[in-house]
Motif scaffolding. Structure first.
Motif, PDB file in Angstrom:
ATOM      1  N   THR A   6       0.346  -5.140  37.580  1.00  0.00           N
ATOM      2  CA  THR A   6       1.362  -4.166  37.212  1.00  0.00           C
ATOM      3  C   THR A   6       0.654  -2.969  36.589  1.00  0.00           C
ATOM      4  N   ALA A   7       0.900  -1.790  37.126  1.00  0.00           N
ATOM      5  CA  ALA A   7       0.305  -0.560  36.596  1.00  0.00           C
ATOM      6  C   ALA A   7       1.396   0.244  35.900  1.00  0.00           C
ATOM      7  N   ARG A   8       1.148   0.588  34.654  1.00  0.00           N
ATOM      8  CA  ARG A   8       2.120   1.368  33.882  1.00  0.00           C
ATOM      9  C   ARG A   8       1.554   2.749  33.593  1.00  0.00           C
ATOM     10  N   HIS A   9       2.337   3.753  33.850  1.00  0.00           N
ATOM     11  CA  HIS A   9       2.028   5.154  33.550  1.00  0.00           C
ATOM     12  C   HIS A   9       0.866   5.731  34.360  1.00  0.00           C
ATOM     13  N   PHE A  10       0.522   5.108  35.478  1.00  0.00           N
ATOM     14  CA  PHE A  10      -0.468   5.682  36.385  1.00  0.00           C
ATOM     15  C   PHE A  10      -0.328   4.999  37.743  1.00  0.00           C
ATOM     16  N   ASP A  11      -0.934   5.616  38.757  1.00  0.00           N
ATOM     17  CA  ASP A  11      -0.915   5.054  40.101  1.00  0.00           C
ATOM     18  C   ASP A  11      -2.158   4.199  40.303  1.00  0.00           C
ATOM     19  N   LEU A  12      -1.954   2.996  40.782  1.00  0.00           N
ATOM     20  CA  LEU A  12      -3.040   2.059  41.023  1.00  0.00           C
ATOM     21  C   LEU A  12      -3.740   2.415  42.331  1.00  0.00           C
ATOM     22  N   ASN A  13      -5.027   2.733  42.251  1.00  0.00           N
ATOM     23  CA  ASN A  13      -5.761   3.079  43.482  1.00  0.00           C
ATOM     24  C   ASN A  13      -6.431   1.827  44.058  1.00  0.00           C
ATOM     25  N   ASP A  14      -6.929   1.959  45.283  1.00  0.00           N
ATOM     26  CA  ASP A  14      -7.503   0.816  45.990  1.00  0.00           C
ATOM     27  C   ASP A  14      -8.761   0.270  45.313  1.00  0.00           C
ATOM     28  N   VAL A  43      -2.036   2.962  30.859  1.00  0.00           N
ATOM     29  CA  VAL A  43      -2.796   4.149  30.447  1.00  0.00           C
ATOM     30  C   VAL A  43      -1.886   4.996  29.565  1.00  0.00           C
ATOM     31  N   ASP A  44      -2.379   5.279  28.360  1.00  0.00           N
ATOM     32  CA  ASP A  44      -1.621   6.078  27.404  1.00  0.00           C
ATOM     33  C   ASP A  44      -2.587   7.096  26.794  1.00  0.00           C
ATOM     34  N   LYS A  45      -2.609   8.286  27.349  1.00  0.00           N
ATOM     35  CA  LYS A  45      -3.540   9.350  26.960  1.00  0.00           C
ATOM     36  C   LYS A  45      -4.983   8.854  27.038  1.00  0.00           C
ATOM     37  N   GLU A  66      -8.656  -3.041  24.944  1.00  0.00           N
ATOM     38  CA  GLU A  66      -8.327  -1.614  24.895  1.00  0.00           C
ATOM     39  C   GLU A  66      -9.614  -0.816  24.762  1.00  0.00           C
ATOM     40  N   THR A  67      -9.861   0.080  25.729  1.00  0.00           N
ATOM     41  CA  THR A  67     -11.032   0.960  25.706  1.00  0.00           C
ATOM     42  C   THR A  67     -10.618   2.334  26.214  1.00  0.00           C
ATOM     43  N   THR A  68     -11.612   3.166  26.501  1.00  0.00           N
ATOM     44  CA  THR A  68     -11.326   4.497  27.038  1.00  0.00           C
ATOM     45  C   THR A  68     -11.460   4.547  28.557  1.00  0.00           C
ATOM     46  N   ASP A  69     -11.838   3.422  29.184  1.00  0.00           N
ATOM     47  CA  ASP A  69     -11.963   3.348  30.642  1.00  0.00           C
ATOM     48  C   ASP A  69     -11.245   2.085  31.120  1.00  0.00           C
ATOM     49  N   ILE A  70     -10.417   2.208  32.136  1.00  0.00           N
ATOM     50  CA  ILE A  70      -9.598   1.094  32.583  1.00  0.00           C
ATOM     51  C   ILE A  70     -10.433  -0.035  33.181  1.00  0.00           C
ATOM     52  N   LYS A  71     -11.502   0.299  33.904  1.00  0.00           N
ATOM     53  CA  LYS A  71     -12.345  -0.754  34.489  1.00  0.00           C
ATOM     54  C   LYS A  71     -13.079  -1.546  33.407  1.00  0.00           C
ATOM     55  N   VAL A  72     -13.485  -0.864  32.351  1.00  0.00           N
ATOM     56  CA  VAL A  72     -14.137  -1.553  31.235  1.00  0.00           C
ATOM     57  C   VAL A  72     -13.133  -2.468  30.542  1.00  0.00           C
ATOM     58  N   SER A  73     -11.899  -2.013  30.414  1.00  0.00           N
ATOM     59  CA  SER A  73     -10.850  -2.850  29.822  1.00  0.00           C
ATOM     60  C   SER A  73     -10.614  -4.097  30.663  1.00  0.00           C
ATOM     61  N   VAL A  74     -10.592  -3.941  31.977  1.00  0.00           N
ATOM     62  CA  VAL A  74     -10.414  -5.079  32.878  1.00  0.00           C
ATOM     63  C   VAL A  74     -11.560  -6.072  32.701  1.00  0.00           C
ATOM     64  N   ASP A  75     -12.785  -5.562  32.631  1.00  0.00           N
ATOM     65  CA  ASP A  75     -13.942  -6.437  32.454  1.00  0.00           C
ATOM     66  C   ASP A  75     -13.894  -7.183  31.119  1.00  0.00           C
ATOM     67  N   GLU A  76     -13.529  -6.483  30.055  1.00  0.00           N
ATOM     68  CA  GLU A  76     -13.476  -7.113  28.738  1.00  0.00           C
ATOM     69  C   GLU A  76     -12.405  -8.196  28.660  1.00  0.00           C
ATOM     70  N   VAL A  77     -11.238  -7.920  29.192  1.00  0.00           N
ATOM     71  CA  VAL A  77     -10.184  -8.927  29.131  1.00  0.00           C
ATOM     72  C   VAL A  77     -10.529 -10.115  30.036  1.00  0.00           C
ATOM     73  N   ALA A  78     -11.225  -9.875  31.129  1.00  0.00           N
ATOM     74  CA  ALA A  78     -11.657 -10.975  32.002  1.00  0.00           C
ATOM     75  C   ALA A  78     -12.682 -11.852  31.280  1.00  0.00           C
ATOM     76  N   GLU A  79     -13.584 -11.254  30.521  1.00  0.00           N
ATOM     77  CA  GLU A  79     -14.555 -12.032  29.751  1.00  0.00           C
ATOM     78  C   GLU A  79     -13.862 -12.866  28.676  1.00  0.00           C
ATOM     79  N   LYS A  80     -12.853 -12.294  28.032  1.00  0.00           N
ATOM     80  CA  LYS A  80     -12.083 -13.052  27.044  1.00  0.00           C
ATOM     81  C   LYS A  80     -11.380 -14.236  27.700  1.00  0.00           C
ATOM     82  N   MET A  81     -10.841 -14.007  28.895  1.00  0.00           N
ATOM     83  CA  MET A  81     -10.145 -15.079  29.601  1.00  0.00           C
ATOM     84  C   MET A  81     -11.123 -16.166  30.052  1.00  0.00           C
ATOM     85  N   GLU A  82     -12.341 -15.781  30.436  1.00  0.00           N
ATOM     86  CA  GLU A  82     -13.360 -16.772  30.793  1.00  0.00           C
ATOM     87  C   GLU A  82     -13.593 -17.724  29.629  1.00  0.00           C
ATOM     88  N   THR A  83     -13.727 -17.168  28.429  1.00  0.00           N
ATOM     89  CA  THR A  83     -13.945 -17.979  27.237  1.00  0.00           C
ATOM     90  C   THR A  83     -12.776 -18.930  27.010  1.00  0.00           C
TER      91      THR A  83
END
Length: 119
Positions: A6-14, A43-45, A66-83
């Motif tokens: 689910t993408a909120r406040h932006f368009d999800l690209n390929d 994405v909020d500002k 929560e970071t300033t780059d969406i891909k970094v946020s995805v990576d961080e939350v995935a690492e948390k989920m791995e744990t």
């Protein structure tokens, strides 16, 4: 495993969709009985937030980054989920070993009945 994004406040690209799909497949290495993954990307500002909930048998695991780059946020939350998945899997293994050690996983024979029948 079903994976929803689910993408909120932006368009999800390929490229971002592909990145999330790769991270989802990577999570299956740690626990292969994941029923459902739900990614919520927001994405909020300057804040880029990634929420992930994983439905596994008996519980729902959640993480947030929560970071300033969406891909970094995805990576961080995935690492948390791995744990969390590793912890969940080890808890299941410990519970199964305790069940076997206590004799609940095998048939129990009543020795008093056998002694009474031999007399």
């Amino acid at each position: 495993m079903q994976s929803r994004i689910t993408a909120r406040h932006f368009d999800l690209n390929d490229s971002l969709r592909e990145h999330v799909d790769n991270r989802s497949r990577h999570l299956e290495r740690f626990y292969d009985h994941i029923i459902d993954l739900h990614w919520v990307l927001d994405v909020d500002k300057h804040r880029h937030i990634a929420d992930l909930s994983a439905k596994v048998h008996g519980t729902v695991l959640t993480g947030r980054a929560e970071t300033t780059d969406i891909k970094v946020s995805v990576d961080e939350v995935a690492e948390k989920m791995e744990t969390q998945l590793k912890k969940y899997k080890s808890r299941l293994k410990d519970r199964d070993q305790r069940t076997v050690a206590e004799g609940k996983g095998t048939q129990s024979f009543d020795t008093e009945d056998e002694d009474a029948s031999e007399e």
